[in-house]
Each structure stands twice: as C-alpha cells, then as structure tokens.
Design a protein around this motif. Sequence first.
Motif, PDB file in Angstrom:
ATOM      1  N   ASP A  86       0.828  -1.208   0.000  1.00 39.64           N
ATOM      2  CA  ASP A  86       0.000   0.000   0.000  1.00 39.64           C
ATOM      3  C   ASP A  86       0.866   1.263   0.000  1.00 39.64           C
ATOM      4  O   ASP A  86       0.584   2.234  -0.693  1.00 39.64           O
ATOM      5  CB  ASP A  86      -0.932  -0.023   1.206  1.00 39.64           C
ATOM      6  CG  ASP A  86      -1.918   1.137   1.202  1.00 39.64           C
ATOM      7  OD1 ASP A  86      -2.348   1.571   0.112  1.00 39.64           O
ATOM      8  OD2 ASP A  86      -2.283   1.589   2.300  1.00 39.64           O
TER       9      ASP A  86
ATOM     10  N   SER B  91      -4.940  -1.174  -4.173  1.00 41.64           N
ATOM     11  CA  SER B  91      -6.339  -0.883  -3.854  1.00 41.64           C
ATOM     12  C   SER B  91      -6.883  -1.994  -2.962  1.00 41.64           C
ATOM     13  O   SER B  91      -6.265  -3.056  -2.837  1.00 41.64           O
ATOM     14  CB  SER B  91      -7.161  -0.837  -5.147  1.00 41.64           C
ATOM     15  OG  SER B  91      -7.214  -2.142  -5.726  1.00 41.64           O
TER      16      SER B  91
ATOM     17  N   GLU C 212      -0.840   2.045  -7.321  1.00 38.25           N
ATOM     18  CA  GLU C 212      -2.033   1.404  -7.875  1.00 38.25           C
ATOM     19  C   GLU C 212      -2.670   0.407  -6.903  1.00 38.25           C
ATOM     20  O   GLU C 212      -3.650  -0.251  -7.244  1.00 38.25           O
ATOM     21  CB  GLU C 212      -1.685   0.727  -9.194  1.00 38.25           C
ATOM     22  CG  GLU C 212      -1.255   1.715 -10.264  1.00 38.25           C
ATOM     23  CD  GLU C 212      -0.946   1.054 -11.582  1.00 38.25           C
ATOM     24  OE1 GLU C 212      -1.480  -0.040 -11.844  1.00 38.25           O
ATOM     25  OE2 GLU C 212      -0.172   1.635 -12.352  1.00 38.25           O
TER      26      GLU C 212
END
Length: 95
Positions: free
Chosen positions: A64, A71, A69
């Motif tokens: 994270d 998610s 990107e």
Amino acid sequence: MFRNTDMQAQKSLLRSGILVLIMHARGMPDTKVNALGKSHSRKALNVHPRHYAHWLDALMETLDRHDPEFSPTLEMAWRNTLQPIIDKISGMYED
C-alpha cells in the motif's frame, strides 16, 4: 542491532520467500513451499503460525505504501492468493 550485512541477508531471504509464494501461486510444484515450511517449523526456525498473519498484514501495508495502484481489490487478491500457501507452510509447524 543488525549490521548492514545482516539486513542485506534478511532482504535477500524475504525476496526469495515471496518469490517462492508467487511462483507456487502460478503453478510451481510444492517442493520449495514444503522446504520453506520445514525451515520455518518448530524444529528449525520455530516461526509460530500466529506470526504469519502479522507478516501478511505487514506485506499489505508495504504494498500500500509503495504501490500507487494498490487498492482494496488488489489487497484481497493478494490475500486470497497467499493465504492457502501460508496455511500450508504454517501447517508444517509441528512436523
């Protein structure tokens, strides 16, 4: 306190371990996962199964933090892919 060489060795081991998990998820035979399970068992490194949940959480936090990107959907894909392999490894703790 860890020396730089210790940290480099840990980094290399971590990278290798994650690669084994990914390759297994892609269809690699159980050989290396079984070796990882044996090396982390009670008789070897003695990594208790309860620690794997913390390890997986730390991996997700790292992804994270470093993957723009990343998610919740991607996190679930990682967890769903890795958890059965982690279960296999942690299941070898008493072997």
